[in-house]
Motif scaffolding. Structure first.
Motif, PDB file in Angstrom:
ATOM      1  N   TRP A 112       8.046 -19.928   2.838  1.00 12.64           N
ATOM      2  CA  TRP A 112       8.866 -18.790   2.409  1.00 12.64           C
ATOM      3  C   TRP A 112       8.652 -18.452   0.935  1.00 12.64           C
ATOM      4  O   TRP A 112       8.873 -17.320   0.520  1.00 12.64           O
ATOM      5  CB  TRP A 112      10.343 -19.074   2.700  1.00 12.64           C
ATOM      6  N   ILE A 113       8.195 -19.404   0.153  1.00 15.77           N
ATOM      7  CA  ILE A 113       7.902 -19.132  -1.253  1.00 15.77           C
ATOM      8  C   ILE A 113       6.502 -18.545  -1.421  1.00 15.77           C
ATOM      9  O   ILE A 113       6.309 -17.512  -2.078  1.00 15.77           O
ATOM     10  CB  ILE A 113       8.020 -20.428  -2.089  1.00 15.77           C
ATOM     11  N   LEU A 114       5.500 -19.188  -0.832  1.00 12.11           N
ATOM     12  CA  LEU A 114       4.115 -18.846  -1.130  1.00 12.11           C
ATOM     13  C   LEU A 114       3.630 -17.597  -0.398  1.00 12.11           C
ATOM     14  O   LEU A 114       2.834 -16.825  -0.944  1.00 12.11           O
ATOM     15  CB  LEU A 114       3.208 -20.030  -0.793  1.00 12.11           C
ATOM     16  N   THR A 115       4.093 -17.381   0.835  1.00  6.34           N
ATOM     17  CA  THR A 115       3.599 -16.221   1.586  1.00  6.34           C
ATOM     18  C   THR A 115       3.869 -14.915   0.857  1.00  6.34           C
ATOM     19  O   THR A 115       2.944 -14.121   0.641  1.00  6.34           O
ATOM     20  CB  THR A 115       4.188 -16.200   3.003  1.00  6.34           C
ATOM     21  N   PRO A 116       5.112 -14.604   0.450  1.00  4.92           N
ATOM     22  CA  PRO A 116       5.316 -13.339  -0.276  1.00  4.92           C
ATOM     23  C   PRO A 116       4.611 -13.307  -1.626  1.00  4.92           C
ATOM     24  O   PRO A 116       4.231 -12.227  -2.095  1.00  4.92           O
ATOM     25  CB  PRO A 116       6.835 -13.249  -0.424  1.00  4.92           C
ATOM     26  N   CYS A 117       4.434 -14.471  -2.252  1.00  5.00           N
ATOM     27  CA  CYS A 117       3.740 -14.485  -3.544  1.00  5.00           C
ATOM     28  C   CYS A 117       2.252 -14.212  -3.394  1.00  5.00           C
ATOM     29  O   CYS A 117       1.575 -13.944  -4.402  1.00  5.00           O
ATOM     30  CB  CYS A 117       3.967 -15.821  -4.245  1.00  5.00           C
ATOM     31  N   ARG A 118       1.730 -14.257  -2.172  1.00  3.23           N
ATOM     32  CA  ARG A 118       0.322 -13.949  -1.914  1.00  3.23           C
ATOM     33  C   ARG A 118       0.117 -12.555  -1.335  1.00  3.23           C
ATOM     34  O   ARG A 118      -1.018 -12.173  -1.016  1.00  3.23           O
ATOM     35  CB  ARG A 118      -0.264 -15.017  -0.982  1.00  3.23           C
ATOM     36  N   TRP A 119       1.213 -11.806  -1.139  1.00  2.00           N
ATOM     37  CA  TRP A 119       1.065 -10.414  -0.722  1.00  2.00           C
ATOM     38  C   TRP A 119       0.356  -9.621  -1.816  1.00  2.00           C
ATOM     39  O   TRP A 119       0.461  -9.950  -3.013  1.00  2.00           O
ATOM     40  CB  TRP A 119       2.426  -9.778  -0.460  1.00  2.00           C
ATOM     41  N   ASP A 120      -0.295  -8.534  -1.405  1.00  2.00           N
ATOM     42  CA  ASP A 120      -0.933  -7.695  -2.415  1.00  2.00           C
ATOM     43  C   ASP A 120       0.113  -6.826  -3.121  1.00  2.00           C
ATOM     44  O   ASP A 120       1.279  -6.748  -2.713  1.00  2.00           O
ATOM     45  CB  ASP A 120      -2.049  -6.842  -1.807  1.00  2.00           C
ATOM     46  N   LYS A 121      -0.298  -6.179  -4.182  1.00  2.00           N
ATOM     47  CA  LYS A 121       0.636  -5.418  -5.014  1.00  2.00           C
ATOM     48  C   LYS A 121       1.212  -4.217  -4.270  1.00  2.00           C
ATOM     49  O   LYS A 121       2.356  -3.827  -4.517  1.00  2.00           O
ATOM     50  CB  LYS A 121      -0.061  -4.978  -6.303  1.00  2.00           C
ATOM     51  N   ARG A 122       0.444  -3.647  -3.359  1.00  2.00           N
ATOM     52  CA  ARG A 122       0.957  -2.503  -2.609  1.00  2.00           C
ATOM     53  C   ARG A 122       2.104  -2.920  -1.704  1.00  2.00           C
ATOM     54  O   ARG A 122       3.088  -2.195  -1.553  1.00  2.00           O
ATOM     55  CB  ARG A 122      -0.180  -1.871  -1.796  1.00  2.00           C
ATOM     56  N   THR A 123       2.019  -4.104  -1.095  1.00  2.00           N
ATOM     57  CA  THR A 123       3.119  -4.580  -0.252  1.00  2.00           C
ATOM     58  C   THR A 123       4.376  -4.764  -1.086  1.00  2.00           C
ATOM     59  O   THR A 123       5.481  -4.408  -0.662  1.00  2.00           O
ATOM     60  CB  THR A 123       2.735  -5.887   0.447  1.00  2.00           C
ATOM     61  N   TRP A 124       4.239  -5.320  -2.281  1.00  2.00           N
ATOM     62  CA  TRP A 124       5.398  -5.448  -3.169  1.00  2.00           C
ATOM     63  C   TRP A 124       5.901  -4.080  -3.619  1.00  2.00           C
ATOM     64  O   TRP A 124       7.111  -3.891  -3.774  1.00  2.00           O
ATOM     65  CB  TRP A 124       5.034  -6.306  -4.387  1.00  2.00           C
ATOM     66  N   ALA A 125       5.001  -3.133  -3.806  1.00  2.00           N
ATOM     67  CA  ALA A 125       5.434  -1.795  -4.219  1.00  2.00           C
ATOM     68  C   ALA A 125       6.220  -1.091  -3.123  1.00  2.00           C
ATOM     69  O   ALA A 125       7.038  -0.218  -3.404  1.00  2.00           O
ATOM     70  CB  ALA A 125       4.226  -0.955  -4.620  1.00  2.00           C
ATOM     71  N   ALA A 126       5.942  -1.438  -1.854  1.00  2.00           N
ATOM     72  CA  ALA A 126       6.790  -1.110  -0.698  1.00  2.00           C
ATOM     73  C   ALA A 126       6.632   0.301  -0.149  1.00  2.00           C
ATOM     74  O   ALA A 126       7.039   0.550   0.983  1.00  2.00           O
ATOM     75  CB  ALA A 126       8.268  -1.374  -1.002  1.00  2.00           C
ATOM     76  N   TYR A 127       6.075   1.229  -0.909  1.00  2.00           N
ATOM     77  CA  TYR A 127       6.024   2.622  -0.452  1.00  2.00           C
ATOM     78  C   TYR A 127       4.598   3.045  -0.116  1.00  2.00           C
ATOM     79  O   TYR A 127       3.639   2.656  -0.786  1.00  2.00           O
ATOM     80  CB  TYR A 127       6.608   3.559  -1.512  1.00  2.00           C
ATOM     81  N   GLU A 128       4.483   3.885   0.927  1.00  2.00           N
ATOM     82  CA  GLU A 128       3.209   4.479   1.298  1.00  2.00           C
ATOM     83  C   GLU A 128       2.727   5.448   0.217  1.00  2.00           C
ATOM     84  O   GLU A 128       3.504   5.884  -0.637  1.00  2.00           O
ATOM     85  CB  GLU A 128       3.354   5.280   2.607  1.00  2.00           C
ATOM     86  N   GLU A 129       1.462   5.820   0.322  1.00  2.00           N
ATOM     87  CA  GLU A 129       0.970   6.896  -0.524  1.00  2.00           C
ATOM     88  C   GLU A 129       1.652   8.196  -0.115  1.00  2.00           C
ATOM     89  O   GLU A 129       1.880   8.455   1.061  1.00  2.00           O
ATOM     90  CB  GLU A 129      -0.544   7.034  -0.387  1.00  2.00           C
ATOM     91  N   SER A 130       1.940   9.007  -1.096  1.00  2.00           N
ATOM     92  CA  SER A 130       2.600  10.277  -0.810  1.00  2.00           C
ATOM     93  C   SER A 130       1.629  11.246  -0.161  1.00  2.00           C
ATOM     94  O   SER A 130       0.464  11.350  -0.562  1.00  2.00           O
ATOM     95  CB  SER A 130       3.144  10.887  -2.102  1.00  2.00           C
ATOM     96  N   LYS A 131       2.116  11.966   0.827  1.00  2.00           N
ATOM     97  CA  LYS A 131       1.317  13.002   1.478  1.00  2.00           C
ATOM     98  C   LYS A 131       1.598  14.382   0.887  1.00  2.00           C
ATOM     99  O   LYS A 131       1.040  15.381   1.340  1.00  2.00           O
ATOM    100  CB  LYS A 131       1.611  13.008   2.979  1.00  2.00           C
ATOM    101  N   LEU A 132       2.489  14.426  -0.115  1.00  2.00           N
ATOM    102  CA  LEU A 132       2.900  15.691  -0.714  1.00  2.00           C
ATOM    103  C   LEU A 132       2.660  15.663  -2.218  1.00  2.00           C
ATOM    104  O   LEU A 132       2.750  14.608  -2.846  1.00  2.00           O
ATOM    105  CB  LEU A 132       4.392  15.946  -0.455  1.00  2.00           C
ATOM    106  N   PRO A 133       2.397  16.802  -2.817  1.00  2.00           N
ATOM    107  CA  PRO A 133       2.341  16.854  -4.283  1.00  2.00           C
ATOM    108  C   PRO A 133       3.738  16.722  -4.867  1.00  2.00           C
ATOM    109  O   PRO A 133       4.742  16.971  -4.183  1.00  2.00           O
ATOM    110  CB  PRO A 133       1.738  18.235  -4.564  1.00  2.00           C
ATOM    111  N   ILE A 134       3.806  16.334  -6.121  1.00  2.00           N
ATOM    112  CA  ILE A 134       5.099  16.094  -6.750  1.00  2.00           C
ATOM    113  C   ILE A 134       5.967  17.343  -6.740  1.00  2.00           C
ATOM    114  O   ILE A 134       7.197  17.259  -6.644  1.00  2.00           O
ATOM    115  CB  ILE A 134       4.905  15.558  -8.193  1.00  2.00           C
ATOM    116  N   GLU A 135       5.341  18.531  -6.799  1.00  2.00           N
ATOM    117  CA  GLU A 135       6.126  19.772  -6.833  1.00  2.00           C
ATOM    118  C   GLU A 135       6.927  19.998  -5.564  1.00  2.00           C
ATOM    119  O   GLU A 135       7.915  20.747  -5.565  1.00  2.00           O
ATOM    120  CB  GLU A 135       5.204  20.982  -7.070  1.00  2.00           C
TER     121      GLU A 135
END
Length: 702
Positions: A112-135
């Motif tokens: 439970w300690i090591l598995t999440p610490c080995r996730w990549d940064k995108r998994t920690w960031a938690a959000y998908e890439e946006s399909k929309l422009p910021i506007e």
């Protein structure tokens, strides 16, 4: 001075003494339950959560399948659930290994300690890439993402396409939940990890802490402009990670200082009410705010000596919990937040914190809460539910390890010494009327106070009622993702509908500002106009006149409590035009209508509601909208006048366990601005005068 791990909550020299606590009857019971739970959860999976679509996800239309977009809700709950599992089970199995020495617990802790610490940064960031422009994102949508723990942390510009792509990351609860558990587990398991494993955990804590700290300095993390639950747990989670790395990662001291300063300068003085209230409706978020803060405060004390746990504001939290613990083992109104932040189990979830108040300050009232006779034994698997909605089976977070660490068996439990147990929680506007502190005592709570932010239930002047160990009047909430307009708001509460509609919702873009403008001021949606408790008779008046927009000009709810088992409720309503009014009284018990009377039955108690005013009103029992299981519950109970009117007075008598005594009589006499209720009760003839002009309620005869 540099400390050697473990040091945050105990040192290596204190572990043997901690183990010896198991010889006591309370801690022994906790540890046995802890071992049982640990064995049962060894097979639980550390899954990699899906990424969340970066949009608000709300449909906000009655009649549709859900109030959340299905894909958004499922992925959000998946991230939310795993963040809480990492927070809980990493520290839990670390504790189990230290106390019980089983290799299976050591391996579970490492997983439970090591598995999440080995996730990549995108998994920690938690959000998908946006399909929309910021506007294409409205300010309200960006604010909604922020309130859910995410933020737009940057924009990538494609000059050839004139396209501005927003970058969304979690800068809140998904990260800070995990940081809390991993920081504690790293501290406890440090001597039992390899150098490489320590570096893996330390590196992830350092990277994520530095990331949040950077964004917080730019006001783009930890909900820095808020004082509500996310800000508390985010600040505490980052702060606790900083404590864990205090002597290993120099920037961690800056995280700790930021978090300490935020609590001292803003959160403690501005959030905590004068009576310890947390200004949101659901005990789910009170708990993860106050418990997270307690952990950070205790860790801060170990490394700096400063004791925020003993601050006057935080000490008041014990007062709050003592007085809102209901006879049936709930808290205040037992409000759920959403379909995945439920009230079930929340009184148990506060057990560790109350053990700590008891042990730190030799507080017998806090010990009485932790050992409440209406609870299952200490260490029981009865705490808060992990978020799961309809996608996961119900499972409860387990915090027996904190109960064990913070329990001091030498402190005798003791009821509060107040000669009158009823109380008013002033900054929240919650009036609690009660006969005593036992599981079968009678208890009524009335809400009349400030708007409580984005999670407000829009239910000023609502009541709940318990007696005989049963919840007799209660909200119709539960694990519902459907029809928030009913289950989350006014129709599911015991208050008033006007022309079939509930209290006026605050627009999303104005919710936080409205809360900040109302809390700890006189400019509130609801008010308590009168609160006069006494040993035999309590009187309270709530004012919800401002909660219905322009549809009501007056809504006073006047309650007389003739102890131990009779309530008289007079509601005085006025509208600018003839309107239809519904007086709501909900229960999950068996409901039967007999003329002017309603009988609500539960296994251990029953309730008679007698309608006296207005003349000609009738009871109606209808079905709710479909809940998450697509069931329409036959539980929506309403008293309705025979015609529309611009003013009406409802007078009802509520008599607990009518089958246990002789019949009662109740009639009303209206005299201008006064209503006198005459009743015969337990062989006595009594009269109660509701003087609306003077804002007084008097018992005229004894």
């Amino acid at each position: 001075m540099s400390l050697t791990h473990p040091f945050i909550f105990f040192s290596s020299d204190e572990i043997n003494a901690l183990r010896r606590k198991a010889s006591g009857p309370i801690c022994g019971t906790i540890l046995k339950n802890t071992e049982r739970v640990a064995d049962a959860r060894l097979s639980w999976e550390v899954y990699t959560p899906a990424l969340v679509p970066p949009f608000a996800g709300y449909r906000l239309k009655a009649g549709q399948a859900m109030n959340y977009d299905e894909d958004y809700a499922a992925k959000y709950v998946q991230q939310y659930r795993m963040s809480m599992l990492v927070r809980n089970l990493s520290e839990f199995y670390a504790f189990c290994y230290l106390m019980l020495g089983e290799e299976t617990y050591k391996e579970a802790a490492r997983r439970w300690i090591l598995t999440p610490c080995r996730w990549d940064k995108r998994t920690w960031a938690a959000y998908e890439e946006s399909k929309l422009p910021i506007e294409d994102y409205t300010p309200a949508e960006l604010r909604s993402i922020e309130k859910s723990g995410g933020a737009c942390v940057g924009v990538v510009v494609d000059p050839e396409k004139d396209y501005k792509k927003p970058i969304f990351e979690d800068t809140g609860i998904f990260t800070t939940f995990k940081l809390r558990g991993l920081a504690v587990a790293y501290d406890w398991m440090y001597p039992h990890l390899t150098d490489e494993e320590r570096e893996t955990v330390r590196g992830m804590l350092a990277y994520q802490g530095d990331r949040l700290y950077h964004h917080a300095l730019n006001q783009n993390a930890l909900l820095m402009n808020s004082i509500l639950n996310h800000t508390w747990l985010d600040t505490a989670g980052l702060g606790l990670a900083g404590v864990a790395l205090y002597f290993e990662h120099p920037p961690a001291r800056e995280w700790v200082k930021l978090c300490r300063d935020r609590f001292v300068g803003v959160l403690l003085p501005r959030t905590v009410g004068v009576d310890g209230e947390f200004p949101e409706p659901g005990p789910y978020v009170w708990e993860y705010s106050y418990t997270a803060a307690a952990l950070f405060f205790e860790g801060l004390r170990r490394v700096t000596g400063e004791d925020l746990f003993a601050s006057p504001a935080f000490r008041r939290v014990s007062h709050l919990l003592t007085h809102v613990l209901s006879p049936a083992g709930g808290l205040a109104f037992d409000d759920d937040m959403t379909g995945f932040d439920r009230a079930d189990g929340m009184a148990y979830a506060f057990r560790p914190l109350m053990f700590r108040f008891a042990s730190r300050f030799q507080d017998p009232q806090a010990q009485r809460y932790a050992l409440y006779e209406g609870f299952d034994p200490p260490g029981a698997e009865k705490g808060k539910l992990y978020p799961g909605g309809k996608w996961y089976p119900e499972a409860r977070e387990y915090n027996g390890h904190w109960e064990y660490i913070w329990c001091d068996e030498s402190i005798p439990p003791q009821d509060p010494p107040d000669p009158v147990p009823s109380t008013l929680l002033r900054d929240a506007g919650w009036a609690i009327l009660r006969t005593g502190w036992r599981p079968r005592d009678t208890y009524l709570a009335l809400r009349g106070g400030t708007y409580l932010g984005p999670h407000d239930r829009m239910d000023q002047n609502k009541v709940v009622l318990q007696s005989g160990g049963e919840k007799l009047l209660e909200p119709l909430y539960g694990a519902n993702y459907m029809h928030f307009e009913y289950f989350k708001y006014t129709p599911g509460s015991n208050t008033i509908l006007v022309d079939g509609e509930g209290q006026t919702e605050i627009p999303k873009e104005a919710q936080h500002a409205t809360f900040m403008n109302q809390y700890k001021t006189e400019n509130t949606n609801g008010k308590i106009l009168l609160f006069e408790p006494s040993p035999d008779f309590d009187a309270v008046i709530g004012d919800a006149s401002g909660a219905y927009g322009d549809r009501l000009t007056r809504f006073w709810r006047c309650i007389a409590f003739l102890k131990p088992d009779c309530f008289l409720i007079l509601d005085d309503l006025a509208a600018p035009r003839p309107s239809a009014f519904d007086w709501l009284a909900h229960s999950y018990g068996d409901i039967s209508i007999r003329g002017d009377d309603v009988i609500i039955r539960k296994p251990k108690a029953s309730l008679l509601i007698r309608a006296v005013l207005p003349g000609g009103a009738s009871w109606h029992l209808d079905r709710t909208p479909p809940d998450t299981n697509n069931e329409r519950l036959l539980k929506h109970l309403a008293l309705r006048p025979s015609r529309k009117t611009s003013s009406v007075r409802f007078l009802t008598g509520l008599f607990v366990s009518p089958a246990d005594r002789e019949p009662v009589s109740l009639r009303a006499e209206e005299k201008g601005h006064s209503v006198i209720a005459h009743l015969t009760l337990r062989g006595q003839t009594l009269a109660v005068k509701f003087d609306l002009a003077a804002k007084k309620i008097q018992l005229l005869q004894n």
